[in-house]
Design an enzyme around this catalytic site. Structure first.
Site, PDB file in Angstrom:
ATOM      1  CB  SER A   1      -0.943  -0.037   1.214  1.00 41.01           C
ATOM      2  OG  SER A   1      -0.674   1.030   2.090  1.00 41.01           O
ATOM      3  CE  LYS A   2       0.758   7.771  -3.538  1.00 45.30           C
ATOM      4  NZ  LYS A   2       0.039   8.488  -4.567  1.00 45.30           N
ATOM      5  NE  ARG A   3      -3.764   4.752   4.217  1.00 51.42           N
ATOM      6  CZ  ARG A   3      -3.890   3.973   5.296  1.00 51.42           C
ATOM      7  NH1 ARG A   3      -3.345   4.329   6.428  1.00 51.42           N
ATOM      8  NH2 ARG A   3      -4.551   2.834   5.227  1.00 51.42           N
TER       9      ARG A   3
END
Ligand code: GLU
Length: 553
Positions: free
Chosen positions: A294-296
């Site tokens: 995930s990017k986050r």
């Protein structure tokens, strides 16, 4: 309904015909079996591992078959586009050695199948949109956001599928007069596909990774052109991949759900759909469960991460190859010195379920890969990396190239090369003691060697060290020194009769190692001493002895 009249109403300014456009994009003259692939990123300023993962597949499929690998910029979504996004994309792929044969470049377009930026192709999409309207396969929809929200509420209440389809497609059969009236009033509209699919029926399709797919037909009247006349991804990719003569569309499996739309669009336009290659998501272990990167949450998703950490491109590529093809590691063991491009890449060996990305494994692969590189290559990589990330290291490396290369060359080239670096950031901690500027010794001598013996070893060794000695003489001198002080010549002798000795020759070497390198772990001392030079060896021996004497006082 007079669809020709509707087409003129909507696209009166579009005079080019589909045939004229087709002539501008003739079939490519390529050898039998050659594949044409493309990278089609959006210039969002964020390039991630998934982009690179897919790009390797594209590049390999094209270049392994004598085909073409091109870059198309999908910039139809202005909200997501960032300044400099295109340059960044080009820069990243160049860095990873994925060379495009044609497509968008910083200077403009390179190739005969452009423009390669979708925003510059607006009129081309309109030509085919107009054709779809003429054929009765597209129509304007004047629904407002509120209308669509209301529709959604009703669908929810009636437990119907969401979307714009069938009886919910309220503008599908509007009379020409009504449309004309709306246009006269300047009402904004989108252009929708008039789907002919029956969502109850299914079709089969072969995906190069997923194998045989069984999917429902699309029945949604999806948007083709947004209210500003700019196409959606669905429509744009179909038009572009047809005209640019793409043979294989490699993309993430998140696009599988909308594949039925694309299949219907190719059919509606009378074109053959390309082969689809839907690559599995990159996953990671989170505790004991697997999840999507995930990017986050996961900094390692961003390609910048690898640059900053100092993973050489070769190492990341090597690791991604092991993720891409299940037989790659075996091939690598048999072919340690070959370029990864010599491996016969195939979509058959790609994971269908999800590729498990593992940073520890990447580090192992990276260590192995760097251990096989010539010292000069590691030097160049470290020099380049430190230029941006470690000014102190950069100054030392660039100050004396030969010195640095000889350090990096220790233990390299044999059957079992040293594996000291996973990232270029490890280089500094490895070679710092070779530089007086960075030398911060930790004097921890073996416990069984007394302070007096340490001083004796350090002092007497200053007289006997000769930088011209070969490795045997060098070692014999250390042994003799040890024996004269009551240490066994061989560890085994000491082990058999521990009461007879103070220790063994390894302890003598350790004392010297600690004094010269300031640590207990270092590469081969014979080499180290030769490289740092007699003067420095002697001065470090002196300093170390003085430190013990000082502490004794
Ligand atoms: N612009 C799309 C994306 O960035 C491309 C998908 C495709 O390769 O067709 O996800």
């Amino acid at each position: 309904m007079d669809t020709n009249r509707l087409a003129e109403l909507l696209f009166g300014d579009i005079t080019e015909t589909p045939q004229q456009i087709e002539e501008r994009y003739p079939p490519r003259q390529l050898p039998e079996g050659a594949r044409v692939t493309r990278m089609a990123p959006s210039p969002t300023g964020f390039m991630h591992l998934g982009n690179l993962f897919g790009a390797i597949v594209d590049e390999r499929l094209a270049h392994q078959s004598g085909g073409v690998f091109y870059l198309r910029i999908e910039d139809t979504d202005l909200k997501r586009a960032v300044e400099g996004g295109v340059e960044m994309i080009i820069d990243v792929f160049q860095r990873f050695g994925l060379d495009f044969d044609e497509g968008a470049t910083v200077e403009g377009d390179n190739g005969n199948y452009g423009p390669y930026r979708q925003r510059e192709r607006a009129d081309i999409y309109k030509v085919f949109a107009k054709k779809l309207v003429q054929d009765g396969r597209a129509y304007p929809c004047f629904c407002t956001e509120e209308d669509l929200e209301e529709m959604r509420r009703q669908q929810e209440a009636q437990k119907e599928n969401f979307g714009y389809y069938g009886r919910w497609a309220v503008h599908r059969d509007a009379a020409l007069e009504e449309i004309e009236q709306n246009l006269r009033e300047g009402k904004p509209y989108v252009l929708r596909l008039r789907s002919e699919g029956d969502g109850q029926r299914r079709f089969q399709l072969k995906d190069a990774v997923k194998g045989k797919l069984d999917m429902p037909w699309n029945d949604q009247d999806v948007v083709l052109l947004k209210s500003d006349g700019i196409p959606t991804y669905h429509f744009a990719h179909v038009v572009d991949d047809h005209l640019m003569r793409t043979t294989h569309v490699v993309r993430g499996e998140e696009w599988l759900a909308t594949l039925p739309i694309h299949v219907e669009l190719f059919k509606a336009l009378g074109w053959k759909a390309p082969n689809y290659v839907h690559t599995a998501q990159l996953m990671k272990m989170d505790g004991s469960s697997k999840r999507k990167l995930s990017k986050r949450k996961d900094p390692e998703l961003a390609l910048d991460f690898y640059h900053k950490e100092g993973y050489p491109v070769e190492c990341l590529m090597e690791y991604l190859m092991t993720l891409l093809n299940s037989n790659y590691e075996e091939w690598r063991m048999q072919n340690p010195d070959k370029d990864y491009k010599e491996f016969a890449f195939t979509t058959n060996k790609m994971s269908t379920s999800g590729a498990l990305f593992d940073l520890d494994k990447l580090q192992d692969v990276s260590k192995n890969t760097m251990s096989r590189m010539p010292a000069a290559q590691v030097y160049e990589l470290a020099l380049d990396w430190s230029k941006q990330y470690d000014a102190e290291l950069h100054a030392l490396l660039s100050g004396d190239r030969d010195y640095a290369v000889s350090i990096l060359n220790i233990g390299r080239g044999g059957k079992k090369p040293r594996k000291d670096f996973a990232v270029l950031g490890d280089v500094k901690g490895y070679l710092d003691f070779f530089y007086d500027e960075l030398f911060q010794p930790v004097y921890e001598y073996p416990e069984n060697v007394s302070k007096e013996d340490c001083i004796e070893i350090l002092t007497r060794y200053q007289d006997i060290y000769n930088e011209d000695d070969d490795q045997n003489d060098w070692f014999n001198k250390i042994t003799e020194l040890g024996v004269s002080l009551g240490y066994a010549a061989k560890p085994k002798e000491y082990k058999n009769n521990p009461d007879q000795y103070k220790g063994h020759v390894g302890d003598i070497s350790m004392v010297l190692r600690v004094a010269v390198s300031g640590r207990q772990n270092s590469p081969d001392m014979y080499e180290v001493m030769k490289i740092i030079g007699k003067e420095r060896v002697l001065s470090r021996l002196r300093d170390a002895a003085a430190r013990i004497e000082g502490a004794n006082e």
